[in-house]
Design an enzyme around this catalytic site. Structure first.
Site, PDB file in Angstrom:
ATOM      1  CB  CYS A  47      42.491 -31.281  91.602  1.00 35.31           C
ATOM      2  SG  CYS A  47      42.416 -29.492  91.515  1.00 35.31           S
ATOM      3  CG  HIS A  48      38.617 -29.397  87.061  1.00 32.61           C
ATOM      4  ND1 HIS A  48      37.747 -29.793  88.066  1.00 32.61           N
ATOM      5  CD2 HIS A  48      38.037 -29.734  85.891  1.00 32.61           C
ATOM      6  CE1 HIS A  48      36.678 -30.329  87.507  1.00 32.61           C
ATOM      7  NE2 HIS A  48      36.825 -30.304  86.195  1.00 32.61           N
ATOM      8  CB  THR A  49      45.256 -28.131  89.144  1.00 33.17           C
ATOM      9  OG1 THR A  49      44.393 -27.100  89.631  1.00 33.17           O
ATOM     10  CG2 THR A  49      46.607 -27.539  88.821  1.00 33.17           C
ATOM     11  CG  HIS A  69      47.331 -31.589  93.237  1.00 36.33           C
ATOM     12  ND1 HIS A  69      46.870 -31.833  91.969  1.00 36.33           N
ATOM     13  CD2 HIS A  69      46.564 -30.596  93.724  1.00 36.33           C
ATOM     14  CE1 HIS A  69      45.867 -31.019  91.706  1.00 36.33           C
ATOM     15  NE2 HIS A  69      45.654 -30.256  92.762  1.00 36.33           N
ATOM     16  CD  GLU A  70      41.333 -32.649  95.964  1.00 33.28           C
ATOM     17  OE1 GLU A  70      41.451 -31.520  95.473  1.00 33.28           O
ATOM     18  OE2 GLU A  70      40.264 -33.294  95.918  1.00 33.28           O
ATOM     19  CB  CYS A  99      60.286 -24.581 105.029  1.00 32.66           C
ATOM     20  SG  CYS A  99      60.754 -22.840 104.936  1.00 32.66           S
ATOM     21  CB  CYS A 102      61.716 -19.819 103.271  1.00 29.19           C
ATOM     22  SG  CYS A 102      59.944 -19.737 102.941  1.00 29.19           S
ATOM     23  CB  CYS A 105      57.703 -19.839 106.133  1.00 29.96           C
ATOM     24  SG  CYS A 105      57.175 -21.177 105.041  1.00 29.96           S
ATOM     25  CB  CYS A 113      56.676 -22.518 101.592  1.00 33.76           C
ATOM     26  SG  CYS A 113      58.262 -23.219 102.126  1.00 33.76           S
ATOM     27  NE  ARG A 117      55.519 -23.225  93.115  1.00 32.99           N
ATOM     28  CZ  ARG A 117      55.619 -23.583  91.839  1.00 32.99           C
ATOM     29  NH1 ARG A 117      56.655 -24.302  91.423  1.00 32.99           N
ATOM     30  NH2 ARG A 117      54.674 -23.240  90.973  1.00 32.99           N
ATOM     31  CB  CYS A 177      43.856 -29.583  96.200  1.00 38.03           C
ATOM     32  SG  CYS A 177      43.916 -28.198  95.030  1.00 38.03           S
ATOM     33  NE  ARG A 372      38.617 -32.187  93.901  1.00 40.09           N
ATOM     34  CZ  ARG A 372      38.647 -31.080  93.125  1.00 40.09           C
ATOM     35  NH1 ARG A 372      37.870 -30.947  92.074  1.00 40.09           N
ATOM     36  NH2 ARG A 372      39.506 -30.103  93.394  1.00 40.09           N
TER      37      ARG A 372
HETATM   38  N1  NAD Z   1      44.234 -21.363  93.280  1.00 40.74           N
HETATM   39  C1  NAD Z   1      44.273 -22.579  93.771  1.00 40.74           C
HETATM   40  O1  NAD Z   1      44.953 -22.845  94.759  1.00 40.74           O
HETATM   41  C2  NAD Z   1      43.422 -23.646  93.151  1.00 40.74           C
HETATM   42  C3  NAD Z   1      43.219 -24.854  93.822  1.00 40.74           C
HETATM   43  C4  NAD Z   1      42.370 -25.807  93.244  1.00 40.74           C
HETATM   44  C5  NAD Z   1      41.815 -25.598  92.017  1.00 40.74           C
HETATM   45  N2  NAD Z   1      42.078 -24.429  91.378  1.00 40.74           N
HETATM   46  C6  NAD Z   1      41.461 -24.131  90.068  1.00 40.74           C
HETATM   47  O2  NAD Z   1      40.128 -23.735  90.337  1.00 40.74           O
HETATM   48  C7  NAD Z   1      39.322 -23.932  89.168  1.00 40.74           C
HETATM   49  C8  NAD Z   1      38.032 -24.617  89.538  1.00 40.74           C
HETATM   50  O3  NAD Z   1      38.260 -25.925  89.955  1.00 40.74           O
HETATM   51  P1  NAD Z   1      37.027 -26.945  90.112  1.00 40.74           P
HETATM   52  O4  NAD Z   1      37.610 -28.255  90.486  1.00 40.74           O
HETATM   53  O5  NAD Z   1      35.971 -26.368  90.972  1.00 40.74           O
HETATM   54  O6  NAD Z   1      36.532 -26.957  88.594  1.00 40.74           O
HETATM   55  P2  NAD Z   1      35.168 -27.403  87.896  1.00 40.74           P
HETATM   56  O7  NAD Z   1      35.481 -27.603  86.465  1.00 40.74           O
HETATM   57  O8  NAD Z   1      34.550 -28.515  88.652  1.00 40.74           O
HETATM   58  O9  NAD Z   1      34.209 -26.156  88.065  1.00 40.74           O
HETATM   59  C9  NAD Z   1      34.165 -25.118  87.154  1.00 40.74           C
HETATM   60  C10 NAD Z   1      32.700 -24.676  87.009  1.00 40.74           C
HETATM   61  O10 NAD Z   1      32.711 -23.521  86.163  1.00 40.74           O
HETATM   62  C11 NAD Z   1      31.591 -23.593  85.288  1.00 40.74           C
HETATM   63  N3  NAD Z   1      31.904 -22.730  84.142  1.00 40.74           N
HETATM   64  C12 NAD Z   1      32.706 -23.005  83.086  1.00 40.74           C
HETATM   65  N4  NAD Z   1      32.769 -21.929  82.269  1.00 40.74           N
HETATM   66  C13 NAD Z   1      32.003 -20.968  82.822  1.00 40.74           C
HETATM   67  C14 NAD Z   1      31.675 -19.627  82.468  1.00 40.74           C
HETATM   68  N5  NAD Z   1      32.158 -19.086  81.356  1.00 40.74           N
HETATM   69  N6  NAD Z   1      30.864 -18.927  83.282  1.00 40.74           N
HETATM   70  C15 NAD Z   1      30.354 -19.469  84.424  1.00 40.74           C
HETATM   71  N7  NAD Z   1      30.632 -20.752  84.807  1.00 40.74           N
HETATM   72  C16 NAD Z   1      31.446 -21.477  84.017  1.00 40.74           C
HETATM   73  C17 NAD Z   1      31.450 -25.072  84.975  1.00 40.74           C
HETATM   74  O11 NAD Z   1      30.132 -25.382  84.538  1.00 40.74           O
HETATM   75  C18 NAD Z   1      31.786 -25.689  86.347  1.00 40.74           C
HETATM   76  O12 NAD Z   1      30.614 -25.845  87.118  1.00 40.74           O
HETATM   77  C19 NAD Z   1      40.215 -24.679  88.197  1.00 40.74           C
HETATM   78  O13 NAD Z   1      40.776 -23.723  87.297  1.00 40.74           O
HETATM   79  C20 NAD Z   1      41.312 -25.248  89.082  1.00 40.74           C
HETATM   80  O14 NAD Z   1      42.500 -25.478  88.360  1.00 40.74           O
HETATM   81  C21 NAD Z   1      42.853 -23.463  91.915  1.00 40.74           C
HETATM   82  N1  AHE Z   2      52.101 -24.432  87.028  1.00 43.17           N
HETATM   83  C1  AHE Z   2      50.916 -23.651  86.935  1.00 43.17           C
HETATM   84  C2  AHE Z   2      50.577 -23.096  88.285  1.00 43.17           C
HETATM   85  C3  AHE Z   2      49.182 -23.315  88.530  1.00 43.17           C
HETATM   86  C4  AHE Z   2      48.754 -22.747  89.879  1.00 43.17           C
HETATM   87  O1  AHE Z   2      48.556 -21.553  89.986  1.00 43.17           O
HETATM   88  N2  AHE Z   2      48.612 -23.599  90.848  1.00 43.17           N
HETATM   89  C5  AHE Z   2      47.984 -23.219  92.101  1.00 43.17           C
HETATM   90  C6  AHE Z   2      47.458 -24.461  92.693  1.00 43.17           C
HETATM   91  S1  AHE Z   2      46.244 -25.232  91.725  1.00 43.17           S
HETATM   92  C7  AHE Z   2      45.825 -26.539  92.675  1.00 43.17           C
HETATM   93  O2  AHE Z   2      44.862 -27.225  92.086  1.00 43.17           O
HETATM   94  C8  AHE Z   2      48.976 -22.670  93.100  1.00 43.17           C
HETATM   95  O3  AHE Z   2      48.841 -22.882  94.283  1.00 43.17           O
HETATM   96  N3  AHE Z   2      49.924 -21.912  92.671  1.00 43.17           N
HETATM   97  C9  AHE Z   2      50.961 -21.407  93.512  1.00 43.17           C
HETATM   98  C10 AHE Z   2      52.236 -22.145  93.246  1.00 43.17           C
HETATM   99  O4  AHE Z   2      52.243 -22.949  92.296  1.00 43.17           O
HETATM  100  O5  AHE Z   2      53.211 -21.945  93.949  1.00 43.17           O
HETATM  101  C11 AHE Z   2      51.053 -22.542  85.943  1.00 43.17           C
HETATM  102  O6  AHE Z   2      52.183 -22.055  85.766  1.00 43.17           O
HETATM  103  O7  AHE Z   2      50.040 -22.188  85.335  1.00 43.17           O
HETATM  104 ZN    ZN Z   3      44.103 -28.963  93.003  1.00 38.24          ZN
HETATM  105 ZN    ZN Z   4      59.045 -21.710 103.754  1.00 39.11          ZN
END
Ligand code: NAD
Ligand code: AHE
Ligand code: ZN
Ligand code: ZN
Length: 378
Positions: A47-49, A69-70, A99, A102, A105, A113, A117, A177, A372
């Site tokens: 994953c990009h994270t 993590h995926e 859990c 908490c 939850c 949760c 954490r 994820c 992916r």
């Molecule tokens: N919040 C969460 O729980 C959670 C979970 C998973 C992933 N994420 C985050 O979500 C984001 C996306 O993940 P992904 O796997 O789809 O990433 P990815 O890199 O595959 O997709 C990002 C897309 O954004 C486009 N892009 C880049 N800059 C841009 C801009 N300025 N304007 C428009 N488009 C632009 C890229 O061309 C690409 O297609 C990442 O930051 C990842 O860490 C968050």
């Molecule tokens: N350690 C990072 C946190 C990044 C973040 O926000 N993570 C998301 C999941 S990304 C999955 O690909 C998330 O779920 N956050 C809630 C949590 O972490 O509890 C930072 O500090 O930037």
């Molecule tokens: Zn992820």
């Molecule tokens: Zn909990």
């Protein structure tokens, strides 16, 4: 089980330093302690994270560590007091625990949760605040409570979702994820209604899952925004109905979208991790009700900004973690939905490699056509 209670030596990809190639090492994985589960990981995606933390920009990133993590795997053994899973169960590791006890939850207001954490954020297990991984006697940090770039890993039991053993693990690993995050951002966080106009910024896995979720929710228009034109053709298959490339417009992208939609979109989703785009995603929302959901993860030190007037005039700014899904309860449900062909998963897998090829997989992740990449870990 021959390995139960024993230290297991297995292969894992170790991140020693930010941005330095991962090294496949023989690591030692300790047995699970009370409330812990040791899992044999069979498949893990990237994953990009993972890339974000590896880059050194994650304030919670600790090195040396085992990222990932995926994933999906099979329980090898469980520690004392673990009742909900047993050896042989098919499972998906969940970086967001559940859990059921908490304050978070029990609130009914969030999927976050609080139970483990505090430990997962600093790369250790809660029981003794230590790692279960080591290499040559030196500890390695855990990552996100999952560390799936290893043939065996140890999780807190509250982070393990038991799934249908008939589900193909090489596919449903994605339900750990990115896909749930996008679907849930639409269904749980925004609660998009039929007929809504939706804008999706970033058409990677997360953005495409947002589009898929929005289509299922009955959105009338799904406008994909990406700086890479190649993303559009594929995005159509996930429900995107129109495409806008900000590079092809002189006006700010928020203005382009407001003009295209008679005053703004009902819902927007930022799926990139770019704080300027987060602002644009909020500001392209319709006055009075438009809601923008931040999904992308921005680097340490980055901050969002807008004129407060944007909120005073009724726009709503939200964020989502794991799409608001309660992990242990709802990941098995997502697996069932996949088995019934109600959600896509296979379509997000563009590449397949092995754990030994993980550095190549990270290179692919930064190329435009990779959604992916699933690694065979065994
Ligand atoms: N919040 C969460 O729980 C959670 C979970 C998973 C992933 N994420 C985050 O979500 C984001 C996306 O993940 P992904 O796997 O789809 O990433 P990815 O890199 O595959 O997709 C990002 C897309 O954004 C486009 N892009 C880049 N800059 C841009 C801009 N300025 N304007 C428009 N488009 C632009 C890229 O061309 C690409 O297609 C990442 O930051 C990842 O860490 C968050
Ligand atoms: N350690 C990072 C946190 C990044 C973040 O926000 N993570 C998301 C999941 S990304 C999955 O690909 C998330 O779920 N956050 C809630 C949590 O972490 O509890 C930072 O500090 O930037
Ligand atoms: Zn992820
Ligand atoms: Zn909990």
């Amino acid at each position: 089980m021959a390995t139960q209670g024993q230290v297991i030596t297995c292969k894992a990809a170790v991140a020693y330093e930010p941005n330095k190639p991962l090294v496949i090492e023989d690591v030692q994985v300790d047995p699970p302690q009370a409330g812990e589960v040791r899992i044999k990981i069979l498949f893990t995606a990237l994953c990009h994270t993972d890339a974000y933390t590896w880059s050194g920009k994650d304030p919670e990133g600790l090195f040396p560590c085992i990222l990932g993590h995926e994933a999906a795997g099979i329980v090898e053994s469980v520690g004392e007091g673990v009742t909900e899973v047993q050896a042989g169960d098919h499972v998906i590791p969940c970086y967001q625990a559940e859990c059921r006890e908490c304050k978070f939850c029990k609130s009914g207001k969030t999927n976050l949760c609080g139970k483990v954490r505090g430990a997962t954020g600093v790369g250790v297990m809660m029981n003794d605040r230590k790692s279960r991984f080591s290499v040559n006697g030196k500890p390695l940090y855990h990552f996100m409570g999952t560390s799936t770039f290893s043939q065996y890993t140890v999780l807190h039991d509250v982070s393990v979702a038991k799934i249908d053993p008939k589900a193909p693990l090489d596919k449903v690993c994605l339900l750990g994820c990115g896909v749930p995050t996008g679907l849930g951002a639409v269904w749980n966080t925004a609660k998009v209604e039929p007929g809504s106009i939706v804008a999706v910024f970033g058409l990677g896995t997360v953005g495409l899952a947002v589009a898929e979720g929005a289509k299922a929710a009955g959105a009338s228009r799904i406008i994909g925004v990406d700086i890479d034109d190649r993303k559009f053709e594929r995005a159509k298959k996930f429900g995107v109905t129109e495409f806008v490339n900000p590079k092809e417009h002189e006006k700010p992208i928020q203005q382009v979208l407001v003009d295209l939609t008679d005053g703004g979109v009902d819902y927007s989703f930022e799926c990139i991790g770019n704080v300027s785009v987060m602002r644009a995603a909020l500001e392209c929302c319709h006055k009075g009700w438009g809601t923008s959901v931040i999904v992308g993860v921005a680097a340490s030190g980055q901050e969002i900004s807008t004129r407060p007037f944007q909120l005073v005039t009724g726009r709503v700014w939200k964020g989502t973690a794991f799409g608001g899904f309660k992990s242990r309860s709802q990941v098995p449900w997502l697996v069932e939905k996949y088995m019934k062909k109600e959600i896509k998963v296979d379509e997000y897998i563009t590449h397949e490699l092995t754990l030994a090829e993980i550095n190549k997989a990270f290179d692919l992740l930064h190329e435009g056509d990779c959604l992916r990449c699933v690694l065979t870990v065994e």
